[in-house]
Scaffold this active site. Structure first.
Site, PDB file in Angstrom:
ATOM      1  N   LYS A  56      39.560  23.625  19.215  1.00 47.02           N
ATOM      2  CA  LYS A  56      38.007  23.438  19.008  1.00 47.02           C
ATOM      3  C   LYS A  56      37.525  22.147  19.358  1.00 47.02           C
ATOM      4  O   LYS A  56      36.561  21.843  19.989  1.00 47.02           O
ATOM      5  CB  LYS A  56      37.601  23.823  17.707  1.00 47.02           C
TER       6      LYS A  56
ATOM      7  N   SER B 266      33.803  25.386  15.126  1.00 41.86           N
ATOM      8  CA  SER B 266      33.953  25.492  13.707  1.00 41.86           C
ATOM      9  C   SER B 266      33.823  24.536  13.099  1.00 41.86           C
ATOM     10  O   SER B 266      33.889  23.413  13.418  1.00 41.86           O
ATOM     11  CB  SER B 266      35.432  26.011  14.034  1.00 41.86           C
TER      12      SER B 266
ATOM     13  N   TYR C  70      45.013  24.622  15.789  1.00 41.51           N
ATOM     14  CA  TYR C  70      43.647  25.419  16.099  1.00 41.51           C
ATOM     15  C   TYR C  70      42.461  24.666  16.190  1.00 41.51           C
ATOM     16  O   TYR C  70      41.696  24.616  16.905  1.00 41.51           O
ATOM     17  CB  TYR C  70      43.740  26.710  14.894  1.00 41.51           C
TER      18      TYR C  70
END
Ligand code: NAD
Ligand code: UFG
Length: 363
Positions: A157, A129, A153
């Site tokens: 990643k 991302s 989050y």
């Protein structure tokens, strides 16, 4: 023989669109999903939409952390590559429940990678991302920019990217493409599949869409005091079908050469659009007025984020080679993104469900 691709998280928003494009491109697809944030209805619709190619898909309701179930699947099918979408993605929830995110995203990925290695499947495309660029010092973001994470989050990643780089360094048989998505929006032009988030949408366009169909009274604009053209945040919105095609370009790259190593590509359009510009484009596409409520900045948000697309264009041949199979158009712009978002929303105001079977009582 058709190449066999395992798609984790294939019932979700980006996954279902990618499964569709994979089927049309002649791949055989197995989907693994625990349906935590999706519904099997998306895959039923993909199968219908794909016509004859639909029979080349199978669905397995498996949680990636269920090692035995995953092993059984790998024992019955020899996969040529894996596209790994499965993961939790709500930034705010990850701050409240970090262990849930580390457990699901990191442990799920490690079990997947271990199972792949055990079965000699070492070609992977991973959903990373643009969140790994944080608040970039300048734009456009190139793949070489320093990486950071501002929430659990984002850290999952970043960690998974590092794990991928490490396993490839340790074993050169791995070939891995990390794709850093910018802001996927829109829906399949048929209006048959699209995004159906559970609960209150975190992201701009699903929220706008729910205002347009009368599910919510107004859009809250998070910050109109940024140093941007109209004071609102600027992002790189990309049509989900273009993004899906980017995955086909990535797996094709893995099959073209066994020397990919672990490489990373941005998937964006290279164009920045503000919140107000996006709302205006959606109003134009839908003919609906979106009432706005101006509010303060959302914690953790960046001001302006958009991609440098030159590496993907050059090395993935994605921007120019891949076209939508339905419309034969190489690249969708904001107008098409909003048109297709509205087409999906107006045909499916309650997503894949019905008003009285809302997935979440807080909706
Ligand atoms: P999504 O929630 O619609 O899809 C993810 C799917 O993974 C869901 O169907 C969910 O049920 C499944 N899943 C989650 N944990 C699982 C597990 N342990 N085992 C099996 N299945 C599991 O999300 P999406 O928007 O399609 O995103 C797909 C991927 O792309 C995610 O990894 C996300 O972090 C990443 N990504 C998304 C965006 C975005 O804006 N949508 C941006 C950048 C990156
Ligand atoms: N926004 C609003 N109101 C809303 C929702 C969003 O004004 O109700 C604004 C945000 O402040 C931001 C812009 O709309 O300026 C886009 O916000 P999104 O939440 O749609 O997207 P983000 O860029 O914040 O984040 C998304 C995903 C992340 C991912 C990132 C990059 O949520 O997980 O894109 O891919 F990392």
């Amino acid at each position: 023989m058709a190449k066999k691709i395992l798609v984790t998280g294939g019932a979700g928003y980006i996954g279902s669109h990618t499964v569709m494009q994979l089927l049309l491109a002649g791949f055989s697809v197995s989907v693994v999903d625990n349906l935590d944030n999706s519904s099997e209805a998306s895959l039923e619709r993909v199968a219908e939409l794909a016509g004859d190619c639909g029979k080349n898909m199978t669905f397995h309701k498996i949680d990636l952390r269920d090692r035995d179930a995953l092993k059984k699947l790998f024992a019955t099918t020899k996969f040529d590559a894996v596209i790994h979408f499965a993961g939790l993605k709500a930034v705010g929830e990850s701050v409240q429940k970090p262990l849930l995110y580390y457990n699901n995203n990191i442990i799920g990925t490690i079990i997947l990678l271990e199972t792949m290695a055990e079965h000699g499947c070492k070609k992977l495309v991973f959903s990373s991302s643009a969140t790994v660029y944080g608040w970039p010092k300048e734009v456009p973001c190139t793949e070489e920019f320093p990486l950071c994470a501002t929430n659990p989050y984002g850290r999952t990643k970043l960690m998974i990217e590092e794990i991928c780089r490490d396993i490839q360094l340790g074993d050169s048989e791995w070939d891995i493409v990390l794709l850093r998505y910018f802001n996927p929006v829109g829906a399949h032009p048929s209006g048959f599949i699209g995004e159906d988030p559970r609960g209150i949408p975190n992201n701009l366009m699903p929220f706008v869409q729910q205002v347009a169909v009368g599910r919510r009274p107004a859009l809250t604009v998070f910050g109109n005091d940024y140093s941007t053209k109209d004071g609102t945040g600027v992002r790189d919105y990309i049509h989900v079908v273009d993004l899906a095609d980017g995955h086909i370009a990535a797996v094709e790259k893995l099959f073209r050469s066994n020397k990919t190593g672990c490489d990373v590509y941005n998937l964006g359009t290279g164009k920045g659009t503000s919140v107000l510009e996006m709302v205006e484009a959606f109003e134009k596409a839908s003919g609906k007025k979106i009432p706005l409520v101006m509010a303060g900045r959302r914690p953790g948000d960046s001001e302006t984020v958009y991609a440098s697309t030159s590496k993907a264009e050059k090395e993935l041949n994605w921007k120019y080679v891949f076209v939508s199979y339905y419309y034969c158009r190489a690249k969708y712009g904001i107008e098409e993104m909003c048109r297709d978002q509205w087409n999906w929303a107006s045909k499916n105001p309650w997503g894949y469900g019905k008003p009285n079977e809302s997935a979440d009582p807080s909706t």
